[in-house]
Design an enzyme around this catalytic site. Structure first.
Site, PDB file in Angstrom:
ATOM      1  N   HIS A 157       0.817  -1.222   0.000  1.00  0.00           N
ATOM      2  CA  HIS A 157       0.000   0.000   0.000  1.00  0.00           C
ATOM      3  C   HIS A 157       0.848   1.268   0.000  1.00  0.00           C
ATOM      4  O   HIS A 157       0.335   2.353  -0.274  1.00  0.00           O
ATOM      5  CB  HIS A 157      -0.926  -0.002   1.221  1.00  0.00           C
ATOM      6  CG  HIS A 157      -2.029  -1.017   1.105  1.00  0.00           C
ATOM      7  ND1 HIS A 157      -3.328  -0.674   0.816  1.00  0.00           N
ATOM      8  CD2 HIS A 157      -2.016  -2.370   1.187  1.00  0.00           C
ATOM      9  CE1 HIS A 157      -4.066  -1.764   0.747  1.00  0.00           C
ATOM     10  NE2 HIS A 157      -3.295  -2.815   0.975  1.00  0.00           N
ATOM     11  N   ASP A 365       3.369   9.380  -0.670  1.00  0.00           N
ATOM     12  CA  ASP A 365       2.173   8.614  -0.307  1.00  0.00           C
ATOM     13  C   ASP A 365       1.981   7.520  -1.340  1.00  0.00           C
ATOM     14  O   ASP A 365       2.075   7.786  -2.542  1.00  0.00           O
ATOM     15  CB  ASP A 365       0.943   9.536  -0.309  1.00  0.00           C
ATOM     16  CG  ASP A 365      -0.019   9.228   0.820  1.00  0.00           C
ATOM     17  OD1 ASP A 365      -0.114   8.059   1.198  1.00  0.00           O
ATOM     18  OD2 ASP A 365      -0.669  10.171   1.318  1.00  0.00           O
TER      19      ASP A 365
HETATM   20  C1  GDG Z   1      -2.168   3.831   3.369  1.00  0.00           C
HETATM   21  C2  GDG Z   1      -1.154   4.503   2.433  1.00  0.00           C
HETATM   22  C3  GDG Z   1      -2.862   4.425   0.615  1.00  0.00           C
HETATM   23  C4  GDG Z   1      -8.621  10.169   8.115  1.00  0.00           C
HETATM   24  N1  GDG Z   1      -9.038  10.875   9.181  1.00  0.00           N
HETATM   25  C5  GDG Z   1     -10.179  10.303   9.605  1.00  0.00           C
HETATM   26  C6  GDG Z   1     -10.457   9.223   8.778  1.00  0.00           C
HETATM   27  N2  GDG Z   1      -9.495   9.158   7.876  1.00  0.00           N
HETATM   28  C7  GDG Z   1      -9.471   8.195   6.766  1.00  0.00           C
HETATM   29  C8  GDG Z   1      -9.586   8.899   5.443  1.00  0.00           C
HETATM   30  C9  GDG Z   1      -9.049   7.847   4.491  1.00  0.00           C
HETATM   31  C10 GDG Z   1      -8.015   7.148   5.363  1.00  0.00           C
HETATM   32  O1  GDG Z   1      -8.267   7.469   6.712  1.00  0.00           O
HETATM   33  C11 GDG Z   1      -6.603   7.605   5.064  1.00  0.00           C
HETATM   34  O2  GDG Z   1      -6.197   6.994   3.857  1.00  0.00           O
HETATM   35  P1  GDG Z   1      -4.951   7.471   3.021  1.00  0.00           P
HETATM   36  O3  GDG Z   1      -4.939   6.721   1.765  1.00  0.00           O
HETATM   37  O4  GDG Z   1      -5.081   8.944   2.807  1.00  0.00           O
HETATM   38  O5  GDG Z   1      -3.658   7.227   3.912  1.00  0.00           O
HETATM   39  P2  GDG Z   1      -3.024   6.056   4.876  1.00  0.00           P
HETATM   40  O6  GDG Z   1      -3.810   5.858   6.096  1.00  0.00           O
HETATM   41  O7  GDG Z   1      -1.606   6.458   5.098  1.00  0.00           O
HETATM   42  O8  GDG Z   1      -3.109   4.727   3.977  1.00  0.00           O
HETATM   43  C12 GDG Z   1      -1.879   5.324   1.371  1.00  0.00           C
HETATM   44  C13 GDG Z   1      -3.738   3.635   1.564  1.00  0.00           C
HETATM   45  O9  GDG Z   1      -2.967   2.929   2.544  1.00  0.00           O
HETATM   46  C14 GDG Z   1      -4.601   2.624   0.817  1.00  0.00           C
HETATM   47  O10 GDG Z   1      -3.831   1.786   0.029  1.00  0.00           O
HETATM   48  O11 GDG Z   1      -3.696   5.254  -0.182  1.00  0.00           O
HETATM   49  O12 GDG Z   1      -0.954   5.869   0.473  1.00  0.00           O
HETATM   50  O13 GDG Z   1      -0.257   5.340   3.167  1.00  0.00           O
HETATM   51  O14 GDG Z   1     -10.041   6.934   4.127  1.00  0.00           O
HETATM   52  O15 GDG Z   1     -10.901   9.276   5.217  1.00  0.00           O
HETATM   53  N3  GDG Z   1     -11.530   8.417   8.916  1.00  0.00           N
HETATM   54  C15 GDG Z   1     -12.384   8.697   9.948  1.00  0.00           C
HETATM   55  N4  GDG Z   1     -12.160   9.738  10.802  1.00  0.00           N
HETATM   56  C16 GDG Z   1     -11.090  10.579  10.667  1.00  0.00           C
HETATM   57  O16 GDG Z   1     -10.924  11.532  11.438  1.00  0.00           O
HETATM   58  N5  GDG Z   1     -13.461   7.930  10.137  1.00  0.00           N
END
Ligand code: GDG
Length: 467
Positions: A157, A365
């Site tokens: 990921h 990312d």
């Molecule tokens: C890894 C990789 C890759 C955030 N704040 C809250 C909340 N979130 C949710 C967001 C989003 C998720 O968390 C974050 O996803 P990301 O993709 O931006 O980043 P990582 O957590 O680092 O994920 C990344 C991913 O895996 C998938 O393959 O895209 O590059 O680093 O869904 O909305 N959710 C809630 N409350 C919050 O305050 N419920």
């Protein structure tokens, strides 16, 4: 027909209440498994004094979760240690933060072995196993050692780093060689796939057999790029929910005569929050005419609090946000709202919907799902503008966003100015193209592409039985 067994470090089946845990991987896997009713295997999130390998089986939200408890030392050495103090910083180009500690290495191997020993007895001969992320890179090797012959795929990921970065890892050859026990290894983008291939060509006497098949360590491996998406249909439903609407109205009421700029990220140094604040500060300094017309909201729920680098970043951001507000705030307005709370997903959808600008500027990312969620939450008749880092995997698919170098406060400030001044036809044109991609290349398509490449067939799998 085969069953699908998904393996990841944490298992977080959706509760259905909108209060799912934070993190891209959890979101994606919950969505992936819902339809298949497959088995999701991993750590329970609980610790016990002595590892027993006892399986907790639970069925929630259409997903069968099979979890094991780990020991406290496993958490220190494997999760907080090798995974989050060694691999995470290194793979995000933060060699300066990477700890190389032999005990972490050993803990990582031990937990992967424990996972394999607990999982192996559950497997049936035609099951397909899909392993996720950097916590479990050597899992296939451990399963093979136990005689498991099933098809096993791995999806990373996070970014795969450039060759010169990767070789900073002690025993990197050993780790990469273990990946050749998978049948298929998937990356978020072609760029990461090529970086992996380049490593194999340079370090493992490798050759390209054909596009998507690399030979190294004397063995062949299928590789591919499978950009992850969001559950677009579910998100669209959530955007229309009463909670999302209420939140959007609340945010609009709080920002009358002003434009809301929003950032939502786990509190992590890879997300570029300090650089983002500096970019916003530069915008305020260099645009006195627009200053009082904006409000920036940064939501950043804390994560990985046991790791020192994560405690430090919070302190630095507290002071930076204090400085910015101290310098620019007035009696009736403060430019920056910095919140470390975790919001429900439907509330987040409402917040995104109220924001004229989505500011998504990670330094590195794998993909970044927030960028996609922001797009999915916009009003088609009056959409906001996405400002996106060039260094997010998502930038490869989302070229209609305003792409910026997150390290440059000038570029971030210029993009903010441009986004705020963008007329409605241009906003609609850019957003329509972005929304098209988000809808078309969603999490279901990602799952189906990976699973069919792994299984070598396009047929749907039968639902897994509860073991
Ligand atoms: C890894 C990789 C890759 C955030 N704040 C809250 C909340 N979130 C949710 C967001 C989003 C998720 O968390 C974050 O996803 P990301 O993709 O931006 O980043 P990582 O957590 O680092 O994920 C990344 C991913 O895996 C998938 O393959 O895209 O590059 O680093 O869904 O909305 N959710 C809630 N409350 C919050 O305050 N419920």
């Amino acid at each position: 027909m085969s069953r699908l067994i998904v393996v990841s470090n944490r298992v977080n089946p959706p509760t259905g209440g909108g209060e799912e845990s934070v993190g891209g991987l959890a979101m994606a896997l919950a969505a992936s498994l819902r339809e298949y009713s497959g088995i999701w295997f991993g750590w329970s999130g609980k610790t016990i004094e002595k590892f027993t390998g006892h399986l907790n089986i639970e069925k929630t939200g259409g997903v069968t979760a099979a979890t094991v408890d780990l020991e406290e030392i496993d958490l220190d050495e494997y999760y907080n240690g090798y995974a989050n103090k060694t691999l995470w910083p290194l793979f995000h180009y933060r060699n300066d933060l990477a700890a190389f500690d032999r005990a972490f290495d050993q803990g990582y191997s031990r937990v992967n072995r424990r996972f394999a020993e607990t999982l192996a007895p559950l497997l049936q001969p035609d099951d397909i196993i899909w392993v996720h992320d950097y916590h479990l890179i050597p899992l296939a090797r451990e399963l093979r050692a136990l005689g498991v012959k099933n098809r096993i795929g791995f999806f990373l990921h996070i970014p795969w780093p450039a060759h010169q970065v990767m070789i900073n890892l002690p025993r990197h050859r050993q780790l990469v060689e273990s990946m050749f026990d998978y049948d298929l290894v998937g990356f978020q983008t072609a760029e990461y796939q090529h970086a992996f291939e380049e490593y194999v060509l340079s370090e493992a006497e490798g050759t390209m057999v054909r596009p998507g098949c690399v030979k190294g360590f004397g063995r062949m491996l299928e590789v591919g790029a499978f950009p992850i998406g969001i559950d677009a249909a579910d998100f669209a439903r959530m955007v229309k929910s009463s909670r999302a609407r209420r939140m959007r109205d609340l945010m609009k009421a709080h920002t009358v005569f002003r434009h809301l700029i929003v950032g939502v990220d786990r509190l992590d140094y890879s997300k570029g929050l300090e650089e983002r604040f500096l970019g916003f500060e530069h915008f305020l300094t260099s645009n006195p005419d627009l200053r009082r017309e904006v409000l920036m909201l940064q939501i950043a729920p804390v994560s990985r609090e046991a790791v020192e680098a994560y405690q430090e970043i919070r302190a630095r951001l507290d002071s930076l946000s204090g400085r910015i507000n101290g310098e620019f705030a007035d009696v009736d307005w403060a430019p920056l709202r910095w919140v470390n709370r975790n919001y429900r997903r439907d509330e987040l959808a409402g917040i995104y919907g109220a924001a004229r600008v989505g500011l998504v500027t990670p330094l590195r990312d794998g993909m970044n799902l927030v960028a996609k969620e922001y797009v999915a939450a916009q009003n088609p008749d009056d959409p906001g503008v996405l400002i996106l880092s060039r260094f997010a995997g998502a930038a490869r698919q989302m070229g209609e966003a305003l792409l910026v170098n997150p390290n440059s406060p000038e570029e971030v400030a210029d993009a903010l100015r441009r986004a705020l001044g963008m007329d409605r036809p241009e906003r609609i044109r850019r957003w329509s193209a972005l929304f098209d991609t988000v809808e078309r290349e969603d999490v279901v398509g990602w799952r189906d592409a990976f699973v069919s490449a792994l299984s070598g067939m396009n047929t749907k799998m039968r639902p897994a039985l509860v073991v």
